[in-house]
Scaffold this motif. Structure first.
Motif, PDB file in Angstrom:
ATOM      1  N   LEU A  31      48.444  35.098  27.423  1.00  0.00           N
ATOM      2  CA  LEU A  31      47.368  34.914  28.396  1.00  0.00           C
ATOM      3  C   LEU A  31      46.971  33.461  28.592  1.00  0.00           C
ATOM      4  O   LEU A  31      46.420  33.108  29.628  1.00  0.00           O
ATOM      5  N   SER A  34      43.848  31.897  30.686  1.00  0.00           N
ATOM      6  CA  SER A  34      43.380  32.834  31.712  1.00  0.00           C
ATOM      7  C   SER A  34      42.440  33.904  31.155  1.00  0.00           C
ATOM      8  O   SER A  34      41.818  34.634  31.920  1.00  0.00           O
ATOM      9  N   ALA A  35      42.340  34.016  29.831  1.00  0.00           N
ATOM     10  CA  ALA A  35      41.447  34.997  29.222  1.00  0.00           C
ATOM     11  C   ALA A  35      40.981  34.504  27.857  1.00  0.00           C
ATOM     12  O   ALA A  35      41.672  33.734  27.198  1.00  0.00           O
ATOM     13  N   THR A  53      37.835  37.388  31.501  1.00  0.00           N
ATOM     14  CA  THR A  53      38.873  36.869  32.382  1.00  0.00           C
ATOM     15  C   THR A  53      38.353  36.757  33.811  1.00  0.00           C
ATOM     16  O   THR A  53      37.382  37.413  34.176  1.00  0.00           O
ATOM     17  N   ASP A  55      40.658  37.266  36.333  1.00  0.00           N
ATOM     18  CA  ASP A  55      41.538  38.193  37.048  1.00  0.00           C
ATOM     19  C   ASP A  55      41.955  39.320  36.095  1.00  0.00           C
ATOM     20  O   ASP A  55      42.994  39.231  35.433  1.00  0.00           O
ATOM     21  N   GLN A  58      45.602  40.991  36.550  1.00  0.00           N
ATOM     22  CA  GLN A  58      46.698  40.115  36.114  1.00  0.00           C
ATOM     23  C   GLN A  58      46.688  39.976  34.586  1.00  0.00           C
ATOM     24  O   GLN A  58      47.742  39.997  33.950  1.00  0.00           O
ATOM     25  N   SER A  59      45.513  39.866  34.002  1.00  0.00           N
ATOM     26  CA  SER A  59      45.428  39.760  32.540  1.00  0.00           C
ATOM     27  C   SER A  59      45.953  41.027  31.879  1.00  0.00           C
ATOM     28  O   SER A  59      46.630  40.957  30.855  1.00  0.00           O
ATOM     29  N   ARG A  62      49.834  41.042  31.979  1.00  0.00           N
ATOM     30  CA  ARG A  62      50.385  40.183  30.921  1.00  0.00           C
ATOM     31  C   ARG A  62      50.203  40.818  29.543  1.00  0.00           C
ATOM     32  O   ARG A  62      51.078  40.748  28.690  1.00  0.00           O
ATOM     33  N   SER A  63      49.060  41.437  29.331  1.00  0.00           N
ATOM     34  CA  SER A  63      48.790  42.095  28.051  1.00  0.00           C
ATOM     35  C   SER A  63      49.718  43.285  27.840  1.00  0.00           C
ATOM     36  O   SER A  63      50.170  43.536  26.723  1.00  0.00           O
ATOM     37  N   TYR A  80      37.944  47.353  33.574  1.00  0.00           N
ATOM     38  CA  TYR A  80      37.153  46.129  33.560  1.00  0.00           C
ATOM     39  C   TYR A  80      35.815  46.367  34.237  1.00  0.00           C
ATOM     40  O   TYR A  80      35.616  47.341  34.955  1.00  0.00           O
TER      41      TYR A  80
END
Length: 103
Positions: A31, A34-35, A53, A55, A58-59, A62-63, A80
């Protein structure tokens, strides 16, 4: 960072908690800036991972790559909310019929 992303691990789908040792460091690498990881909430039925975050979708993407690599992507749900908000927007699983709630 305006959003809090919560990744929920259902304990019945996990073989154990050993993955938690490497999860934070691998997520940090995936990340980047970004987070910001906020920590865990552990209960008998679930483990919730919190991060801030800009976004959340998007996070989570990636996670999810990290979760797949660690073999813990089954039995995961994620949502979220605005930081400090009460209403969650689900991001995983994609057609979730279950309402996302925290204990």
């Amino acid at each position: 960072m305006d959003y809090q992303l919560v990744i929920k691990f259902w304990r019945k789908s996990l073989d154990g908690e050993a993955f938690l040792e490497s999860l934070e460091s691998e997520l940090g690498q995936a990340l980047g800036s970004s987070a910001v990881l906020e920590g865990y909430d552990v209960s008998p039925k679930e483990i919730n991972l919190f991060m801030l975050t800009q976004d959340p979708r998007q996070s989570f993407r990636r996670s999810r790559d990290v979760l797949t690599r660690l073999g813990v992507e089954n039995g995961v749900s994620a949502a979220y909310r605005l930081q400090g908000g009460a209403r969650f927007t689900p991001v995983w699983p994609l057609r979730s019929t279950r309402k996302f709630v925290l204990p």
